[in-house]
Design an enzyme around this catalytic site. Sequence first.
Site, PDB file in Angstrom:
ATOM      1  N   LYS A  49      23.631 -49.290   5.961  1.00 56.56           N
ATOM      2  CA  LYS A  49      24.857 -50.095   6.039  1.00 56.56           C
ATOM      3  C   LYS A  49      24.864 -51.019   7.258  1.00 56.56           C
ATOM      4  O   LYS A  49      25.570 -52.026   7.259  1.00 56.56           O
ATOM      5  CB  LYS A  49      26.098 -49.191   6.044  1.00 56.56           C
ATOM      6  CG  LYS A  49      26.218 -48.247   4.849  1.00 56.56           C
ATOM      7  CD  LYS A  49      26.008 -48.916   3.525  1.00 56.56           C
ATOM      8  CE  LYS A  49      26.070 -47.998   2.310  1.00 56.56           C
ATOM      9  NZ  LYS A  49      25.105 -46.895   2.269  1.00 56.56           N
ATOM     10  N   TYR A 269      27.179 -36.882  -7.667  1.00 57.23           N
ATOM     11  CA  TYR A 269      27.061 -37.501  -6.345  1.00 57.23           C
ATOM     12  C   TYR A 269      27.219 -36.471  -5.229  1.00 57.23           C
ATOM     13  O   TYR A 269      28.165 -35.689  -5.239  1.00 57.23           O
ATOM     14  CB  TYR A 269      28.117 -38.600  -6.180  1.00 57.23           C
ATOM     15  CG  TYR A 269      28.150 -39.178  -4.782  1.00 57.23           C
ATOM     16  CD1 TYR A 269      27.134 -40.027  -4.343  1.00 57.23           C
ATOM     17  CD2 TYR A 269      29.165 -38.864  -3.899  1.00 57.23           C
ATOM     18  CE1 TYR A 269      27.139 -40.539  -3.057  1.00 57.23           C
ATOM     19  CE2 TYR A 269      29.186 -39.367  -2.610  1.00 57.23           C
ATOM     20  CZ  TYR A 269      28.166 -40.203  -2.188  1.00 57.23           C
ATOM     21  OH  TYR A 269      28.167 -40.696  -0.910  1.00 57.23           O
ATOM     22  N   TYR A 295      21.038 -39.163  -0.524  1.00 56.42           N
ATOM     23  CA  TYR A 295      20.368 -40.406  -0.952  1.00 56.42           C
ATOM     24  C   TYR A 295      18.844 -40.278  -0.902  1.00 56.42           C
ATOM     25  O   TYR A 295      18.176 -40.229  -1.929  1.00 56.42           O
ATOM     26  CB  TYR A 295      20.824 -41.586  -0.078  1.00 56.42           C
ATOM     27  CG  TYR A 295      22.280 -41.903  -0.199  1.00 56.42           C
ATOM     28  CD1 TYR A 295      22.756 -42.709  -1.230  1.00 56.42           C
ATOM     29  CD2 TYR A 295      23.219 -41.394   0.705  1.00 56.42           C
ATOM     30  CE1 TYR A 295      24.105 -43.011  -1.361  1.00 56.42           C
ATOM     31  CE2 TYR A 295      24.570 -41.686   0.587  1.00 56.42           C
ATOM     32  CZ  TYR A 295      25.005 -42.494  -0.440  1.00 56.42           C
ATOM     33  OH  TYR A 295      26.333 -42.772  -0.576  1.00 56.42           O
TER      34      TYR A 295
HETATM   35  C1  LIG Z   1      24.879 -46.059   1.120  1.00 54.69           C
HETATM   36  C2  LIG Z   1      23.560 -45.415   1.259  1.00 54.69           C
HETATM   37  C3  LIG Z   1      22.539 -45.651   0.322  1.00 54.69           C
HETATM   38  C4  LIG Z   1      22.722 -46.444  -0.931  1.00 54.69           C
HETATM   39  O1  LIG Z   1      22.822 -47.822  -0.701  1.00 54.69           O
HETATM   40  P1  LIG Z   1      23.678 -48.662  -1.732  1.00 54.69           P
HETATM   41  O2  LIG Z   1      23.605 -50.056  -1.227  1.00 54.69           O
HETATM   42  O3  LIG Z   1      25.069 -48.084  -1.705  1.00 54.69           O
HETATM   43  O4  LIG Z   1      23.071 -48.505  -3.071  1.00 54.69           O
HETATM   44  C5  LIG Z   1      21.323 -45.064   0.528  1.00 54.69           C
HETATM   45  N1  LIG Z   1      21.100 -44.277   1.600  1.00 54.69           N
HETATM   46  C6  LIG Z   1      22.055 -44.021   2.498  1.00 54.69           C
HETATM   47  C7  LIG Z   1      21.740 -43.111   3.613  1.00 54.69           C
HETATM   48  C8  LIG Z   1      23.315 -44.577   2.366  1.00 54.69           C
HETATM   49  O5  LIG Z   1      24.260 -44.295   3.267  1.00 54.69           O
END
Ligand SMILES: *Cc1c(COP(=O)(O)O)cnc(C)c1O
Length: 337
Positions: A49, A269, A295
Amino acid sequence: MDLTALPRRRYTDGPTPLQHLERLSAELGGPEIWVKRDDLLGLALGGNKTRKLEFLVADALARGADCLVTAGGVQSNHCRLTLAASRVEGLACHLVLEEDLGADGAAVPDGNPPEDTGNRFLFDLLGAETVEVHPHGADLGARMEEIARELEAAGARPYVIPIGGSNALGALGYVDAADELLRQVDEAGLEVDEIVTPSGSAGMQAGLVAGLHAAGSGIDVVGINVSRSREEQEPKIAALAREVTQLLGLPEVPREKVVGLGDFVGPGYALPTPGMVEALRLFARTEGLVLDPVYTGKAAAGLAARIRSGELGPGQTVVLVHSGGVPGLFARTAAFA
Ligand SMILES: *Cc1c(COP(=O)(O)O)cnc(C)c1O
Protein backbone atom coordinates in the site's frame (compact mmCIF):
# COMPACT_ATOMS: atom_id res chain seq x y z
CA MET A 1 5.72 4.75 -18.42
CA ASP A 2 6.96 8.16 -17.32
CA LEU A 3 4.85 9.26 -14.35
CA THR A 4 7.06 12.17 -13.28
CA ALA A 5 4.45 14.78 -14.21
CA LEU A 6 1.97 13.42 -11.66
CA PRO A 7 1.81 14.64 -8.04
CA ARG A 8 3.58 12.11 -5.86
CA ARG A 9 4.97 11.85 -2.35
CA ARG A 10 8.02 9.63 -1.74
CA TYR A 11 7.95 7.14 1.11
CA THR A 12 10.75 4.75 0.05
CA ASP A 13 14.37 5.46 -0.87
CA GLY A 14 15.21 3.66 -4.11
CA PRO A 15 13.98 0.34 -5.49
CA THR A 16 13.10 -2.61 -3.24
CA PRO A 17 15.49 -5.57 -3.61
CA LEU A 18 14.98 -8.36 -6.15
CA GLN A 19 16.49 -11.46 -4.53
CA HIS A 20 17.20 -14.98 -5.76
CA LEU A 21 15.85 -17.69 -3.45
CA GLU A 22 18.40 -20.38 -4.28
CA ARG A 23 17.70 -22.73 -1.40
CA LEU A 24 13.94 -22.59 -1.90
CA SER A 25 14.32 -23.12 -5.67
CA ALA A 26 16.48 -26.22 -5.00
CA GLU A 27 14.09 -27.49 -2.33
CA LEU A 28 11.09 -27.33 -4.68
CA GLY A 29 13.09 -28.59 -7.68
CA GLY A 30 11.23 -26.42 -10.16
CA PRO A 31 11.81 -22.95 -11.59
CA GLU A 32 14.33 -20.45 -10.29
CA ILE A 33 12.39 -18.40 -7.75
CA TRP A 34 13.12 -14.74 -7.17
CA VAL A 35 11.34 -12.44 -4.77
CA LYS A 36 10.54 -8.73 -5.12
CA ARG A 37 10.82 -7.41 -1.58
CA ASP A 38 7.93 -4.94 -1.42
CA ASP A 39 7.63 -5.86 2.25
CA LEU A 40 10.65 -3.54 2.59
CA LEU A 41 8.85 -0.47 1.22
CA GLY A 42 8.77 2.62 3.43
CA LEU A 43 6.23 3.73 6.08
CA ALA A 44 5.55 1.75 9.27
CA LEU A 45 6.71 -1.84 8.59
CA GLY A 46 6.19 -1.54 4.83
CA GLY A 47 4.02 -3.35 2.30
CA ASN A 48 2.41 -2.77 -1.07
CA LYS A 49 0.00 0.00 0.00
CA THR A 50 2.99 2.33 0.40
CA ARG A 51 3.37 2.54 -3.39
CA LYS A 52 -0.32 3.38 -3.86
CA LEU A 53 -0.28 5.96 -1.08
CA GLU A 54 2.51 7.95 -2.76
CA PHE A 55 -0.05 8.95 -5.41
CA LEU A 56 -3.20 8.95 -3.26
CA VAL A 57 -1.81 11.11 -0.46
CA ALA A 58 -0.25 13.52 -3.00
CA ASP A 59 -3.75 13.92 -4.47
CA ALA A 60 -5.22 14.47 -1.00
CA LEU A 61 -2.65 17.19 -0.27
CA ALA A 62 -3.17 18.81 -3.69
CA ARG A 63 -6.87 19.07 -2.82
CA GLY A 64 -6.14 20.70 0.52
CA ALA A 65 -7.26 17.76 2.67
CA ASP A 66 -6.47 17.83 6.38
CA CYS A 67 -7.62 14.30 7.21
CA LEU A 68 -7.75 10.86 5.61
CA VAL A 69 -10.62 8.39 5.90
CA THR A 70 -10.15 4.78 4.85
CA ALA A 71 -11.37 1.25 5.56
CA GLY A 72 -10.36 -2.40 5.60
CA GLY A 73 -10.42 -5.65 7.54
CA VAL A 74 -9.68 -5.74 11.29
CA GLN A 75 -6.03 -6.52 10.52
CA SER A 76 -5.80 -4.20 7.52
CA ASN A 77 -2.26 -3.47 6.33
CA HIS A 78 -3.73 -0.74 4.14
CA CYS A 79 -5.19 1.00 7.19
CA ARG A 80 -1.85 0.77 9.04
CA LEU A 81 0.07 2.30 6.14
CA THR A 82 -2.53 5.01 5.44
CA LEU A 83 -2.35 5.92 9.11
CA ALA A 84 1.46 5.96 8.99
CA ALA A 85 1.37 8.23 5.91
CA SER A 86 -1.01 10.55 7.75
CA ARG A 87 1.51 10.83 10.62
CA VAL A 88 4.32 11.67 8.16
CA GLU A 89 2.14 14.35 6.51
CA GLY A 90 0.62 15.81 9.67
CA LEU A 91 -2.93 14.78 8.74
CA ALA A 92 -5.66 13.32 10.93
CA CYS A 93 -6.78 9.77 10.12
CA HIS A 94 -10.06 7.91 10.62
CA LEU A 95 -10.29 4.13 10.16
CA VAL A 96 -13.38 1.98 9.48
CA LEU A 97 -12.79 -1.74 10.07
CA GLU A 98 -14.79 -4.86 9.26
CA GLU A 99 -14.61 -8.04 11.31
CA ASP A 100 -13.37 -11.12 9.43
CA LEU A 101 -15.94 -13.81 8.76
CA GLY A 102 -15.29 -17.18 10.34
CA ALA A 103 -15.50 -20.37 8.33
CA ASP A 104 -18.51 -21.25 10.49
CA GLY A 105 -19.90 -17.73 10.60
CA ALA A 106 -18.18 -16.85 13.87
CA ALA A 107 -15.76 -13.95 14.03
CA VAL A 108 -12.01 -14.55 13.76
CA PRO A 109 -11.57 -18.32 14.25
CA ASP A 110 -7.99 -19.46 14.75
CA GLY A 111 -7.11 -15.90 15.58
CA ASN A 112 -5.79 -14.33 18.74
CA PRO A 113 -8.02 -11.73 20.44
CA PRO A 114 -7.92 -9.12 17.68
CA GLU A 115 -7.96 -5.97 19.78
CA ASP A 116 -4.41 -6.12 21.01
CA THR A 117 -2.30 -7.79 18.33
CA GLY A 118 -0.76 -7.17 14.93
CA ASN A 119 -2.05 -4.21 12.98
CA ARG A 120 -4.79 -3.49 15.53
CA PHE A 121 -2.11 -2.80 18.09
CA LEU A 122 -0.34 -0.55 15.59
CA PHE A 123 -3.52 1.49 14.92
CA ASP A 124 -3.37 2.44 18.58
CA LEU A 125 0.39 2.93 18.67
CA LEU A 126 0.26 5.22 15.62
CA GLY A 127 -2.57 7.12 17.24
CA ALA A 128 -5.49 6.95 14.82
CA GLU A 129 -7.99 9.72 15.57
CA THR A 130 -10.87 7.24 15.37
CA VAL A 131 -11.14 3.47 14.84
CA GLU A 132 -14.58 1.94 14.30
CA VAL A 133 -15.14 -1.81 14.07
CA HIS A 134 -18.20 -3.08 12.20
CA PRO A 135 -19.59 -6.60 11.86
CA HIS A 136 -18.70 -8.64 8.80
CA GLY A 137 -20.75 -7.57 5.79
CA ALA A 138 -21.18 -3.93 6.85
CA ASP A 139 -21.14 -1.35 4.03
CA LEU A 140 -17.75 0.22 4.70
CA GLY A 141 -17.93 2.50 1.65
CA ALA A 142 -21.19 4.04 2.83
CA ARG A 143 -19.84 4.48 6.35
CA MET A 144 -16.70 6.24 5.03
CA GLU A 145 -18.89 8.70 3.08
CA GLU A 146 -20.98 9.32 6.19
CA ILE A 147 -17.88 10.01 8.27
CA ALA A 148 -16.57 12.36 5.56
CA ARG A 149 -19.85 14.34 5.64
CA GLU A 150 -19.71 14.54 9.45
CA LEU A 151 -16.12 15.78 9.31
CA GLU A 152 -17.03 18.38 6.68
CA ALA A 153 -19.92 19.58 8.81
CA ALA A 154 -17.40 20.09 11.62
CA GLY A 155 -15.18 22.19 9.34
CA ALA A 156 -12.59 19.56 8.36
CA ARG A 157 -11.45 18.69 4.81
CA PRO A 158 -11.54 14.89 4.56
CA TYR A 159 -10.14 12.77 1.71
CA VAL A 160 -11.61 9.29 1.34
CA ILE A 161 -9.25 6.52 0.19
CA PRO A 162 -11.08 3.39 -1.02
CA ILE A 163 -10.47 -0.06 0.51
CA GLY A 164 -6.97 -1.23 -0.38
CA GLY A 165 -6.22 2.11 -2.05
CA SER A 166 -7.46 0.37 -5.17
CA ASN A 167 -8.61 2.99 -7.62
CA ALA A 168 -6.79 4.07 -10.78
CA LEU A 169 -4.70 6.63 -8.91
CA GLY A 170 -3.53 4.10 -6.32
CA ALA A 171 -2.75 1.52 -8.99
CA LEU A 172 -0.25 3.98 -10.51
CA GLY A 173 2.11 2.87 -7.77
CA TYR A 174 2.30 -0.53 -9.45
CA VAL A 175 2.53 0.88 -12.98
CA ASP A 176 5.71 2.44 -11.66
CA ALA A 177 6.72 -0.77 -9.87
CA ALA A 178 6.47 -2.64 -13.19
CA ASP A 179 9.17 -0.39 -14.65
CA GLU A 180 11.28 -0.72 -11.51
CA LEU A 181 11.09 -4.51 -11.70
CA LEU A 182 11.81 -4.63 -15.46
CA ARG A 183 14.99 -2.56 -14.90
CA GLN A 184 16.13 -4.97 -12.18
CA VAL A 185 15.33 -8.04 -14.29
CA ASP A 186 17.34 -6.51 -17.11
CA GLU A 187 20.31 -5.67 -14.87
CA ALA A 188 20.32 -9.21 -13.46
CA GLY A 189 20.19 -10.64 -17.00
CA LEU A 190 17.06 -12.67 -16.25
CA GLU A 191 14.42 -14.07 -18.59
CA VAL A 192 11.34 -14.00 -16.36
CA ASP A 193 8.43 -16.20 -17.39
CA GLU A 194 5.96 -15.25 -14.73
CA ILE A 195 5.29 -12.88 -11.84
CA VAL A 196 3.20 -14.39 -9.03
CA THR A 197 1.32 -11.97 -6.82
CA PRO A 198 -1.48 -12.10 -4.28
CA SER A 199 -4.69 -10.53 -5.62
CA GLY A 200 -7.08 -8.81 -3.23
CA SER A 201 -8.64 -5.42 -4.00
CA ALA A 202 -6.74 -5.84 -7.30
CA GLY A 203 -4.93 -2.49 -7.48
CA MET A 204 -1.50 -4.06 -7.32
CA GLN A 205 -2.19 -6.54 -10.10
CA ALA A 206 -4.07 -4.03 -12.29
CA GLY A 207 -1.17 -1.57 -12.08
CA LEU A 208 1.39 -4.30 -12.75
CA VAL A 209 -0.33 -5.69 -15.85
CA ALA A 210 -0.96 -2.19 -17.22
CA GLY A 211 2.65 -1.16 -16.60
CA LEU A 212 4.14 -4.34 -18.07
CA HIS A 213 1.96 -4.17 -21.17
CA ALA A 214 2.77 -0.48 -21.72
CA ALA A 215 6.48 -1.34 -21.48
CA GLY A 216 6.07 -4.00 -24.18
CA SER A 217 6.87 -6.84 -21.76
CA GLY A 218 5.30 -10.23 -22.36
CA ILE A 219 5.88 -11.51 -18.81
CA ASP A 220 2.75 -13.20 -17.47
CA VAL A 221 1.27 -12.08 -14.16
CA VAL A 222 -0.53 -14.79 -12.22
CA GLY A 223 -2.64 -13.46 -9.38
CA ILE A 224 -3.47 -15.78 -6.50
CA ASN A 225 -6.82 -14.64 -5.15
CA VAL A 226 -7.20 -14.15 -1.41
CA SER A 227 -10.98 -13.76 -1.21
CA ARG A 228 -12.75 -14.44 -4.51
CA SER A 229 -13.26 -17.07 -7.19
CA ARG A 230 -11.59 -16.68 -10.56
CA GLU A 231 -14.93 -15.69 -12.12
CA GLU A 232 -15.36 -12.88 -9.60
CA GLN A 233 -11.79 -11.61 -9.44
CA GLU A 234 -10.67 -11.41 -13.06
CA PRO A 235 -13.38 -8.90 -14.12
CA LYS A 236 -12.37 -6.73 -11.14
CA ILE A 237 -8.71 -6.75 -12.17
CA ALA A 238 -9.60 -6.13 -15.82
CA ALA A 239 -11.93 -3.21 -15.01
CA LEU A 240 -9.33 -1.51 -12.83
CA ALA A 241 -6.59 -2.11 -15.42
CA ARG A 242 -8.85 -0.44 -18.00
CA GLU A 243 -9.30 2.59 -15.73
CA VAL A 244 -5.53 2.83 -15.34
CA THR A 245 -4.81 2.59 -19.07
CA GLN A 246 -7.53 5.18 -19.80
CA LEU A 247 -6.13 7.55 -17.16
CA LEU A 248 -2.64 7.34 -18.66
CA GLY A 249 -3.61 6.95 -22.34
CA LEU A 250 -1.96 3.53 -22.54
CA PRO A 251 -2.88 0.56 -24.76
CA GLU A 252 -5.59 -1.64 -23.24
CA VAL A 253 -4.38 -4.82 -21.50
CA PRO A 254 -5.43 -7.95 -23.45
CA ARG A 255 -7.98 -10.02 -21.52
CA GLU A 256 -5.74 -13.12 -21.49
CA LYS A 257 -3.14 -11.14 -19.53
CA VAL A 258 -5.58 -10.94 -16.60
CA VAL A 259 -5.33 -14.10 -14.49
CA GLY A 260 -6.55 -14.48 -10.90
CA LEU A 261 -6.61 -18.07 -9.64
CA GLY A 262 -9.28 -18.86 -7.07
CA ASP A 263 -7.94 -22.25 -5.94
CA PHE A 264 -5.99 -21.12 -2.88
CA VAL A 265 -8.49 -18.91 -1.01
CA GLY A 266 -9.57 -21.72 1.32
CA PRO A 267 -12.61 -21.00 3.51
CA GLY A 268 -12.39 -17.24 2.99
CA TYR A 269 -10.52 -13.97 3.30
CA ALA A 270 -7.90 -14.00 6.06
CA LEU A 271 -8.85 -17.52 7.11
CA PRO A 272 -5.88 -19.90 7.43
CA THR A 273 -5.33 -22.83 5.07
CA PRO A 274 -2.96 -25.80 5.53
CA GLY A 275 -1.14 -24.71 2.36
CA MET A 276 -0.56 -21.23 3.79
CA VAL A 277 0.83 -22.63 7.05
CA GLU A 278 3.12 -24.99 5.12
CA ALA A 279 4.31 -22.20 2.81
CA LEU A 280 5.19 -19.90 5.71
CA ARG A 281 7.24 -22.65 7.35
CA LEU A 282 8.92 -23.55 4.04
CA PHE A 283 10.00 -19.97 3.22
CA ALA A 284 11.08 -19.28 6.80
CA ARG A 285 13.11 -22.48 7.15
CA THR A 286 14.78 -22.50 3.73
CA GLU A 287 15.38 -18.77 3.26
CA GLY A 288 14.81 -17.04 6.59
CA LEU A 289 12.05 -15.11 4.82
CA VAL A 290 8.84 -14.38 6.72
CA LEU A 291 5.60 -14.19 4.73
CA ASP A 292 2.16 -13.12 5.94
CA PRO A 293 -0.84 -15.41 6.50
CA VAL A 294 -3.48 -13.48 4.52
CA TYR A 295 -1.80 -12.58 1.21
CA THR A 296 1.75 -13.72 0.51
CA GLY A 297 1.29 -17.01 2.37
CA LYS A 298 -1.59 -17.99 0.08
CA ALA A 299 0.28 -16.74 -3.00
CA ALA A 300 3.31 -18.83 -1.98
CA ALA A 301 1.07 -21.84 -1.35
CA GLY A 302 -0.28 -21.40 -4.89
CA LEU A 303 3.23 -21.12 -6.32
CA ALA A 304 4.42 -24.26 -4.47
CA ALA A 305 1.34 -26.24 -5.56
CA ARG A 306 1.85 -25.25 -9.22
CA ILE A 307 5.51 -26.30 -9.03
CA ARG A 308 4.64 -29.66 -7.42
CA SER A 309 1.99 -30.33 -10.08
CA GLY A 310 4.59 -29.71 -12.81
CA GLU A 311 2.80 -26.63 -14.16
CA LEU A 312 6.00 -24.69 -13.49
CA GLY A 313 9.31 -26.46 -13.90
CA PRO A 314 13.09 -26.36 -14.24
CA GLY A 315 14.43 -23.90 -16.80
CA GLN A 316 11.77 -21.33 -15.94
CA THR A 317 12.13 -18.21 -13.81
CA VAL A 318 9.38 -16.79 -11.61
CA VAL A 319 9.24 -13.69 -9.44
CA LEU A 320 7.05 -13.75 -6.34
CA VAL A 321 5.97 -10.35 -5.07
CA HIS A 322 6.37 -10.18 -1.30
CA SER A 323 3.78 -7.48 -0.74
CA GLY A 324 4.23 -7.26 3.05
CA GLY A 325 1.59 -7.91 5.70
CA VAL A 326 3.86 -9.57 8.25
CA PRO A 327 2.45 -7.59 11.23
CA GLY A 328 -0.83 -9.47 10.67
CA LEU A 329 0.97 -12.76 11.33
CA PHE A 330 0.97 -12.00 15.04
CA ALA A 331 -2.81 -12.04 15.04
CA ARG A 332 -2.82 -15.52 13.47
CA THR A 333 -0.27 -17.51 15.42
CA ALA A 334 -3.01 -19.83 16.70
CA ALA A 335 -3.23 -21.30 13.17
CA PHE A 336 0.36 -22.57 13.60
CA ALA A 337 -0.23 -24.42 16.86
C1 LIG B 1 -3.50 -5.31 0.24
C2 LIG B 1 -2.45 -6.35 0.21
C3 LIG B 1 -2.31 -7.19 -0.92
C4 LIG B 1 -3.24 -7.18 -2.09
O1 LIG B 1 -3.09 -6.06 -2.91
P1 LIG B 1 -4.37 -5.57 -3.69
O2 LIG B 1 -3.91 -4.38 -4.45
O3 LIG B 1 -5.42 -5.26 -2.66
O4 LIG B 1 -4.82 -6.67 -4.57
C5 LIG B 1 -1.29 -8.10 -0.92
N1 LIG B 1 -0.45 -8.21 0.13
C6 LIG B 1 -0.58 -7.45 1.22
C7 LIG B 1 0.35 -7.67 2.34
C8 LIG B 1 -1.58 -6.49 1.30
O5 LIG B 1 -1.69 -5.75 2.40
